[in-house]
Every structure is written in C-alpha cells, then in structure tokens.
Design an enzyme around this catalytic site. Structure first.
Site: not given
Length: 289
Positions: A130-131
């Site tokens: 994920d970011r």
C-alpha cells in the site's frame, strides 16, 4: 535478453521449454512469434530436436510499449541482477499509476531505472505494498523470472513489523478470522463468516508506552489483512485512518513495514534473505521515552 539452458534429455525445443524450463504454453507461444532459439549457437525452430549435452539459448523479446511514462524518481535499490530487482519502498509512494496517482509511482521510477540500463522490459511486481506501507518490494525483471516466482519452489516468505495500539496480552498469537469486502465500501474490508480464510501470526517485540511493536507473518494474502486482523482483536495499527483511531505523530500513515523477504532465486536457485528497518521505529522509540 537471452538465457542459456543445459539440455539433459532429448526433446523438441518447445517441449523442453514447457517440461524442463517450466514455461507456460502462452509464454512458449510468444517466444515462437517474437523470440528466438539457438542450439549450440545456431538458429533452430521450436520443433527442432535437442540432444543431451546441447545448450539451448532463448532470446526473449524486448518490450516496446510501456505501461506508463518513465520518471526520474530516486530508488533505494537493495539488490539487483538481470533477473530480479529488490527495492526499499518509502512510505507515501504509490506502487502503480492510476487516475488518482498518475505520477511519482514505483512503476514509473523502475521504468526510468531500466532506461538507464537499456533494459527493454516492463515492471513485473512479485509483491505489492500500500501507499503508506514502506519496505521491501520485489520486482521480476522479465516475464520468465516473474513466472517462476509463482511456483511452489520459489519459497517466497514475507514478514512485517507493525506498531499497534495498546498493550497486548501474551507474547504471541494467531488470528484466523475470515475477511470479506465491507458491504458499504469498495475499499474497506471486515471480519465476516462469509469471507475468505485469512491467517495472521504475530509476536511482541517491544512494549512502547501505550503501544506495542510486533512482528507479523502471513499465512494468507488478503487485502488489508494485517490491518483488519489487528483491529479485530482491539489493537489497530497506529496511524491507521481506515481501521484505527486516525493520524498519529508516531508514524506517517499506518505504522506497517515490510521488513523481511526471503525467496529462492529464480535462476541461480540460491536462497536469499533480506531485512529492512521501519522508518517509524526510531521516532516511536523517541516518543515512548
């Protein structure tokens, strides 16, 4: 790009690639159309026969259409050879471009890295982050290498470090609650009896004030699995805005880091292990003092 294979059994080129090299029918079909085959240096066809002792060299086609425009974004390269690239992804960096994040992604940075090497291949992600999750991100540098990572003998093992809210009872545990997409969201997941099986293992590393540093291992790979499972037992990740209390001075985004990665190298067959320290750990230590 070329790869050389030692022949030990008598087979046609196409049969050798499928049976001995482990290539899919689709990959062999693409090689017939766009690649090349050489037996002991001489050009051969896919239906020519190989003999024990021969060396079959396969020329893989170059990629001319890229999925995104290369961008000169700095990368922290942990390890690289002609088959794999391992980077340490920073928190806040999106992995793949999208309408919401058209620039500054891992894929675009890697494509630029490839152009500097005159490496005419695209980006094949072996794992995804994920970011707001930093850490070890593995990339296969060509389709054949990528395909080998999805075989059981690839020995891919991943480990994470997380900072969670509260003091945990016991030093270790195993969460087995199934996970499904939340009914009112296309992003959020939830514990549900109708969900897919999910298993998370954790072990306490350090108690830090009213928070706990844990090592986490996954036996399955569901979306947001660690975040959902830790929240389900009353210990959401620090800084998690989706499953926890929200932003925290202790971390940028949720305090989750891909800190361990082990795999069998797809070509050399060497077992390789790497570790990465979470960026939130020094800050958490300082705030807990």
């Amino acid at each position: 790009m070329k790869k050389a294979f030692s022949v030990v059994v008598e087979k046609k080129v196409q049969d050798f690639l499928r049976d001995e090299a482990g290539m899919s029918r689709r990959m062999v079909k693409d090689l017939k159309k766009n690649g090349g085959f050489f037996r002991n240096g001489a050009v051969v066809s896919h239906y020519d026969k190989l003999s024990p002792g021969d060396v079959l060299t396969v020329e893989f086609p170059a990629v001319h259409t890229l999925p995104a425009e290369p961008e000169a974004t700095p990368l922290t390269v942990v390890y690289e050879d002609e088959d794999v690239l391992l980077i340490d992804k920073p928190v806040g960096m999106v992995t793949t471009p999208s309408c919401q994040h058209p620039h500054g992604t891992v894929v675009q940075a890697v494509l630029h890295h490839y152009t500097l090497q005159n490496w005419k291949q695209t980006v094949h992600l072996v794992n995804r982050l994920d970011r707001d999750t930093g850490g070890l991100l593995l990339i296969a540098k060509h389709p054949y290498s990528h395909s080998l990572f999805y075989k059981e003998e690839a020995g891919l093992r991943k480990g994470y470090t997380a900072l969670v809210e509260g003091m945990m009872e016991g030093k270790q545990g195993r969460i087995t609650s199934p996970i499904a997409r939340a009914q009112d969201s296309i992003i959020k997941r939830e514990i549900s009896a109708e969900g897919k099986s999910a298993v998370t293992r954790y072990e306490v590393l350090e108690e830090m004030g009213d928070k706990t540093l844990v090592s986490v291992g996954l036996e399955t790979g569901r979306t947001h699995q660690i975040r959902v499972h830790m929240a389900s037992i009353g210990h959401p990740l620090t800084g998690d805005t989706l499953y926890g209390a929200g932003p925290s001075a202790w971390s940028e985004g949720q305090a989750l880091h891909a800190s361990f990665l082990q795999f069998i190298h797809p070509w050399t067959k060497e077992k390789m292990s790497f570790r990465s320290a979470p960026s939130f750990y020094p800050k958490a230590r300082k705030l807990s003092d």
